[in-house]
Design a protein around this motif. Structure first.
Motif, PDB file in Angstrom:
ATOM      1  N   TRP A  39      -3.147   7.199  -5.538  1.00 37.18           N
ATOM      2  CA  TRP A  39      -2.650   5.823  -5.498  1.00 37.18           C
ATOM      3  C   TRP A  39      -2.958   5.094  -4.198  1.00 37.18           C
ATOM      4  N   LYS A  40      -3.393   5.813  -3.184  1.00 31.20           N
ATOM      5  CA  LYS A  40      -3.531   5.250  -1.834  1.00 31.20           C
ATOM      6  C   LYS A  40      -4.337   3.946  -1.797  1.00 31.20           C
ATOM      7  N   ASP A  41      -5.417   3.879  -2.514  1.00 31.20           N
ATOM      8  CA  ASP A  41      -6.296   2.708  -2.446  1.00 31.20           C
ATOM      9  C   ASP A  41      -6.204   1.802  -3.670  1.00 31.20           C
ATOM     10  N   ALA A  64       0.810  -1.223   0.000  1.00 30.77           N
ATOM     11  CA  ALA A  64       0.000   0.000   0.000  1.00 30.77           C
ATOM     12  C   ALA A  64       0.842   1.270   0.000  1.00 30.77           C
ATOM     13  N   CYS A  65       2.087   1.191   0.419  1.00 32.01           N
ATOM     14  CA  CYS A  65       2.965   2.366   0.457  1.00 32.01           C
ATOM     15  C   CYS A  65       3.493   2.765  -0.923  1.00 32.01           C
ATOM     16  N   ILE A  66       3.542   1.836  -1.833  1.00 36.95           N
ATOM     17  CA  ILE A  66       4.097   2.107  -3.159  1.00 36.95           C
ATOM     18  C   ILE A  66       3.308   3.230  -3.837  1.00 36.95           C
ATOM     19  N   LYS A  67       4.038   4.185  -4.400  1.00 31.34           N
ATOM     20  CA  LYS A  67       3.506   5.349  -5.104  1.00 31.34           C
ATOM     21  C   LYS A  67       2.826   6.352  -4.163  1.00 31.34           C
ATOM     22  N   CYS A  68       2.934   6.165  -2.854  1.00 32.48           N
ATOM     23  CA  CYS A  68       2.380   7.115  -1.890  1.00 32.48           C
ATOM     24  C   CYS A  68       3.514   7.761  -1.100  1.00 32.48           C
ATOM     25  N   CYS A 110      13.934   3.738  12.210  1.00 27.70           N
ATOM     26  CA  CYS A 110      14.092   2.474  11.489  1.00 27.70           C
ATOM     27  C   CYS A 110      13.604   2.521  10.042  1.00 27.70           C
ATOM     28  N   PHE A 111      13.067   3.654   9.597  1.00 32.05           N
ATOM     29  CA  PHE A 111      12.555   3.733   8.230  1.00 32.05           C
ATOM     30  C   PHE A 111      13.661   4.045   7.240  1.00 32.05           C
ATOM     31  N   ARG A 112      13.554   3.425   6.058  1.00 26.06           N
ATOM     32  CA  ARG A 112      14.458   3.669   4.955  1.00 26.06           C
ATOM     33  C   ARG A 112      13.617   4.141   3.773  1.00 26.06           C
ATOM     34  N   GLU A 113      14.170   5.070   3.020  1.00 25.27           N
ATOM     35  CA  GLU A 113      13.429   5.694   1.933  1.00 25.27           C
ATOM     36  C   GLU A 113      13.961   5.280   0.575  1.00 25.27           C
ATOM     37  N   GLY A 114      13.045   4.821  -0.261  1.00 21.42           N
ATOM     38  CA  GLY A 114      13.363   4.532  -1.648  1.00 21.42           C
ATOM     39  C   GLY A 114      12.669   5.535  -2.546  1.00 21.42           C
ATOM     40  N   PRO A 115      12.770   5.348  -3.843  1.00 24.02           N
ATOM     41  CA  PRO A 115      12.188   6.317  -4.773  1.00 24.02           C
ATOM     42  C   PRO A 115      10.677   6.514  -4.617  1.00 24.02           C
ATOM     43  N   ASN A 116       9.938   5.410  -4.370  1.00 23.54           N
ATOM     44  CA  ASN A 116       8.489   5.593  -4.272  1.00 23.54           C
ATOM     45  C   ASN A 116       7.824   4.777  -3.163  1.00 23.54           C
TER      46      ASN A 116
END
Length: 109
Positions: free
Chosen positions: A97-99, A8-12, A25-31
């Motif tokens: 994109w959320k849903d 669900a996080c993808i594209k949000c 503890c969070f790591r950030e990628g492109p999307n």
């Protein structure tokens, strides 16, 4: 046990969860974001903060999201996926994109 960011996080890439994490503890990628299981202390404060309802305790992962347990491990250690410790704006079209599911094919590594 740890917590896991799901599809669900993808594209949000909402970062509300980052602000409340006591151990960064969070790591950030492109999307999307992922949780580094070596850093997560299983406190669960991130779960209610996620507007996309994308974070689960590992033992509560829906069956169709189990692959994200290993994916969080892999991406948390991937080159370019850096620690994120401060809230940022979500992606410009995050609310659109959320849903939407499935969206694993849209994951940018």
């Amino acid at each position: 046990m740890t917590h896991v960011v799901s599809e669900a996080c993808i594209k949000c890439k909402y970062t509300d969860c980052v602000d409340v994490c006591p151990v960064d503890c969070f790591r950030e990628g492109p999307n999307m974001l992922v949780i580094d299981p070596d850093e997560c202390i299983d406190c669960a404060v991130c779960i209610p903060e996620c507007p996309a309802n994308a974070i689960y305790a590992e033992e509560d992962m829906p069956a169709d999201q189990l692959a994200f347990i290993q994916l969080n491990v892999e991406l948390a250690r991937a080159e370019g996926w850096k620690s994120i410790t401060k809230r940022k704006p979500a992606l410009a079209d995050a609310d659109d994109w959320k849903d939407v599911m499935p969206k694993i094919q849209l994951l940018e590594r």
